[in-house]
Design a protein around this motif. Structure first.
Motif, PDB file in Angstrom:
ATOM      1  N   ARG A  80       0.828  -1.197   0.000  1.00  0.00           N
ATOM      2  CA  ARG A  80       0.000   0.000   0.000  1.00  0.00           C
ATOM      3  C   ARG A  80       0.870   1.258   0.000  1.00  0.00           C
ATOM      4  O   ARG A  80       0.615   2.215  -0.735  1.00  0.00           O
ATOM      5  N   THR A  81       1.918   1.254   0.816  1.00  0.00           N
ATOM      6  CA  THR A  81       2.836   2.398   0.868  1.00  0.00           C
ATOM      7  C   THR A  81       3.524   2.608  -0.468  1.00  0.00           C
ATOM      8  O   THR A  81       3.652   3.752  -0.956  1.00  0.00           O
ATOM      9  N   MET A  82       3.958   1.507  -1.086  1.00  0.00           N
ATOM     10  CA  MET A  82       4.633   1.597  -2.377  1.00  0.00           C
ATOM     11  C   MET A  82       3.716   2.190  -3.438  1.00  0.00           C
ATOM     12  O   MET A  82       4.113   3.095  -4.188  1.00  0.00           O
ATOM     13  N   GLU A  83       2.474   1.700  -3.509  1.00  0.00           N
ATOM     14  CA  GLU A  83       1.535   2.200  -4.505  1.00  0.00           C
ATOM     15  C   GLU A  83       1.198   3.661  -4.250  1.00  0.00           C
ATOM     16  O   GLU A  83       1.095   4.460  -5.189  1.00  0.00           O
ATOM     17  N   ARG A  84       1.002   4.011  -2.985  1.00  0.00           N
ATOM     18  CA  ARG A  84       0.675   5.391  -2.646  1.00  0.00           C
ATOM     19  C   ARG A  84       1.774   6.346  -3.099  1.00  0.00           C
ATOM     20  O   ARG A  84       1.501   7.374  -3.725  1.00  0.00           O
ATOM     21  N   GLU A  85       3.018   6.002  -2.789  1.00  0.00           N
ATOM     22  CA  GLU A  85       4.134   6.881  -3.148  1.00  0.00           C
ATOM     23  C   GLU A  85       4.309   6.968  -4.660  1.00  0.00           C
ATOM     24  O   GLU A  85       4.574   8.049  -5.209  1.00  0.00           O
ATOM     25  N   THR A  86       4.156   5.829  -5.348  1.00  0.00           N
ATOM     26  CA  THR A  86       4.304   5.825  -6.808  1.00  0.00           C
ATOM     27  C   THR A  86       3.261   6.699  -7.474  1.00  0.00           C
ATOM     28  O   THR A  86       3.566   7.509  -8.359  1.00  0.00           O
ATOM     29  N   LEU A  87       2.002   6.559  -7.043  1.00  0.00           N
ATOM     30  CA  LEU A  87       0.926   7.329  -7.663  1.00  0.00           C
ATOM     31  C   LEU A  87       1.010   8.808  -7.315  1.00  0.00           C
ATOM     32  O   LEU A  87       0.668   9.664  -8.140  1.00  0.00           O
ATOM     33  N   LYS A  88       1.436   9.129  -6.105  1.00  0.00           N
ATOM     34  CA  LYS A  88       1.586  10.532  -5.740  1.00  0.00           C
ATOM     35  C   LYS A  88       2.642  11.215  -6.595  1.00  0.00           C
ATOM     36  O   LYS A  88       2.467  12.359  -7.034  1.00  0.00           O
ATOM     37  N   GLU A  89       3.753  10.527  -6.832  1.00  0.00           N
ATOM     38  CA  GLU A  89       4.806  11.094  -7.675  1.00  0.00           C
ATOM     39  C   GLU A  89       4.327  11.285  -9.107  1.00  0.00           C
ATOM     40  O   GLU A  89       4.625  12.294  -9.752  1.00  0.00           O
ATOM     41  N   ALA A  90       3.563  10.314  -9.609  1.00  0.00           N
ATOM     42  CA  ALA A  90       3.031  10.435 -10.973  1.00  0.00           C
ATOM     43  C   ALA A  90       1.997  11.555 -11.051  1.00  0.00           C
ATOM     44  O   ALA A  90       1.880  12.242 -12.075  1.00  0.00           O
ATOM     45  N   ASP A  91       1.231  11.764  -9.969  1.00  0.00           N
ATOM     46  CA  ASP A  91       0.181  12.776  -9.954  1.00  0.00           C
ATOM     47  C   ASP A  91       0.734  14.188 -10.050  1.00  0.00           C
ATOM     48  O   ASP A  91       0.060  15.093 -10.544  1.00  0.00           O
ATOM     49  N   GLU A  92       1.944  14.375  -9.572  1.00  0.00           N
ATOM     50  CA  GLU A  92       2.539  15.710  -9.578  1.00  0.00           C
ATOM     51  C   GLU A  92       2.792  16.225 -10.995  1.00  0.00           C
ATOM     52  O   GLU A  92       2.889  17.439 -11.204  1.00  0.00           O
ATOM     53  N   ASN A  93       2.886  15.330 -11.959  1.00  0.00           N
ATOM     54  CA  ASN A  93       3.170  15.719 -13.336  1.00  0.00           C
ATOM     55  C   ASN A  93       1.934  15.730 -14.221  1.00  0.00           C
ATOM     56  O   ASN A  93       2.057  15.828 -15.451  1.00  0.00           O
ATOM     57  N   LYS A  94       0.759  15.612 -13.638  1.00  0.00           N
ATOM     58  CA  LYS A  94      -0.481  15.597 -14.415  1.00  0.00           C
ATOM     59  C   LYS A  94      -1.202  16.937 -14.290  1.00  0.00           C
ATOM     60  O   LYS A  94      -1.248  17.538 -13.210  1.00  0.00           O
ATOM     61  N   LEU A  95      -1.785  17.393 -15.403  1.00  0.00           N
ATOM     62  CA  LEU A  95      -2.589  18.608 -15.356  1.00  0.00           C
ATOM     63  C   LEU A  95      -3.877  18.370 -14.577  1.00  0.00           C
ATOM     64  O   LEU A  95      -4.342  19.240 -13.841  1.00  0.00           O
ATOM     65  N   ILE A  96      -4.453  17.197 -14.758  1.00  0.00           N
ATOM     66  CA  ILE A  96      -5.640  16.800 -13.995  1.00  0.00           C
ATOM     67  C   ILE A  96      -5.269  15.535 -13.236  1.00  0.00           C
ATOM     68  O   ILE A  96      -5.156  14.455 -13.827  1.00  0.00           O
ATOM     69  N   GLY A  97      -5.048  15.642 -11.944  1.00  0.00           N
ATOM     70  CA  GLY A  97      -4.590  14.515 -11.154  1.00  0.00           C
ATOM     71  C   GLY A  97      -5.717  13.722 -10.526  1.00  0.00           C
ATOM     72  O   GLY A  97      -6.871  14.153 -10.505  1.00  0.00           O
ATOM     73  N   ARG A  98      -5.368  12.559  -9.994  1.00  0.00           N
ATOM     74  CA  ARG A  98      -6.343  11.721  -9.303  1.00  0.00           C
ATOM     75  C   ARG A  98      -6.775  12.340  -7.980  1.00  0.00           C
ATOM     76  O   ARG A  98      -7.917  12.209  -7.569  1.00  0.00           O
ATOM     77  N   GLY A  99      -5.829  12.934  -7.286  1.00  0.00           N
ATOM     78  CA  GLY A  99      -6.098  13.448  -5.952  1.00  0.00           C
ATOM     79  C   GLY A  99      -5.736  12.428  -4.890  1.00  0.00           C
ATOM     80  O   GLY A  99      -5.720  11.211  -5.146  1.00  0.00           O
ATOM     81  N   PRO A 100      -5.446  12.878  -3.666  1.00  0.00           N
ATOM     82  CA  PRO A 100      -4.986  11.968  -2.604  1.00  0.00           C
ATOM     83  C   PRO A 100      -6.011  10.916  -2.207  1.00  0.00           C
ATOM     84  O   PRO A 100      -5.640   9.791  -1.857  1.00  0.00           O
ATOM     85  N   ASP A 101      -7.304  11.251  -2.231  1.00  0.00           N
ATOM     86  CA  ASP A 101      -8.322  10.272  -1.833  1.00  0.00           C
ATOM     87  C   ASP A 101      -8.413   9.127  -2.832  1.00  0.00           C
ATOM     88  O   ASP A 101      -8.554   7.954  -2.443  1.00  0.00           O
TER      89      ASP A 101
END
Length: 296
Positions: A80-101
């Motif tokens: 869970r920690t690995m996926e969270r960190e990976t997706l957060k890093e990818a989200d920083e480069n998106k114009l429209i991100g998933r969001g933390p929730d």
């Protein structure tokens, strides 16, 4: 020994098959292919193996082997920690991100799926050991089907009505019906929005749904799924073309605006209906006595 081997093989086969069927690369572009698939299928195989040996270990008895399940639980929490960190890093480069929730919900799902693999492996291993191997030909596919159904979860279409709407301007204010979206200054941009933009209203069915749609995290998930499929014409430093979901503060429904690359309003409605309701945003005011009384 032969009974043990059959039970272990049955558990591994159906446990790994369950992980395979639960692994999807859909319009949200996650997990990536093929590297993400290899990672999660490998972990699924390990989880299936741990579950498959549980019943033979108890029957032996060799209770020390059961301690590996506890160790596996710790490793899967790290997923869970690995996926969270990976997706957060990818989200920083998106114009429209998933969001933390949304990210936290995805991370929880990947952790939970490995536990489900262990349960399926234990169940089918036990069936093969205590009954006979051919019983797993029935219980194996049935258990996978039930798990996938249980993991499907609630979607926006279950809690809200999504209807087509029209965009219009009151002065410089962009409106979806009576919901104010944003202020648009340039006349050329207003014309482009009116000619190419799409809009819907998302109307909650009850107060629980209203509380869910009130969450910014749920709105970000709606925006992300819509943009992932239909695209968006927004670019860096162009806030006037940014897709948005705003709330009617009196009634609680949402007005949704998007300037898509693929302008199809019917598909937009269906996409929004299929957006998952996030666990972190799910509101339940009607579960309390005072919440029910206030809603009367």
């Amino acid at each position: 020994m032969e009974d043990y081997a059959v039970a272990i093989i049955a558990g591994i086969v159906f446990g790994f098959a369950a992980r395979w069927f639960m692994l999807k690369s859909d319009y949200r572009y996650y997990p990536t292919y093929p590297h993400g698939h290899v990672t999660h299928l490998s972990l699924g195989f390990i989880a299936a193996g741990l579950g498959a040996v549980a019943i033979p270990a108890i029957a032996e008895p060799d209770y020390v082997a059961i301690t590996f399940l506890a160790l596996a639980a710790q490793q899967f929490r790290d997923i869970r920690t690995m996926e969270r960190e990976t997706l957060k890093e990818a989200d920083e480069n998106k114009l429209i991100g998933r969001g933390p929730d949304y990210i936290e919900g995805i991370a929880k799902v990947f952790e939970a799926r490995n536990y489900l693999v262990i349960l399926i492996a234990i169940f089918n291993s036990g069936i093969a050991f205590w009954l006979d191997w051919y019983w797993v030909l029935i219980t194996g596919p049935l258990s996978i089907f039930l798990i996938i159904k249980l993991m499907s979860g609630i979607i926006i279409g279950d809690i809200a009505e999504v209807v087509e709407s029209k965009l219009h301007f009151e002065g410089s204010l962009l409106m979806v019906e009576d919901v104010v979206i944003m202020n648009v200054g340039l006349e050329e941009t207003r014309e482009k929005i009116l000619n190419e933009g799409l809009a819907v209203l998302i109307k909650p069915k009850d107060d629980n749904a209203r509380a869910t749609l009130h969450s910014p995290g749920q709105r970000m998930a709606i925006l992300y799924d819509a943009v992932s499929i239909l695209g968006t014409k927004v670019d860096i430093n162009e806030p006037e073309l940014m897709p948005l979901a705003r709330k009617n503060i009196d009634e609680g429904y949402l007005g949704f605006f998007l300037l898509p690359n693929e302008p199809d309003i019917k598909y937009l409605v269906e996409i929004i209906k299929r957006v998952p309701v996030l666990e972190a945003t799910r509101g339940t005011p009607l579960s309390s006595l005072y919440g029910r009384k206030a809603a009367d």
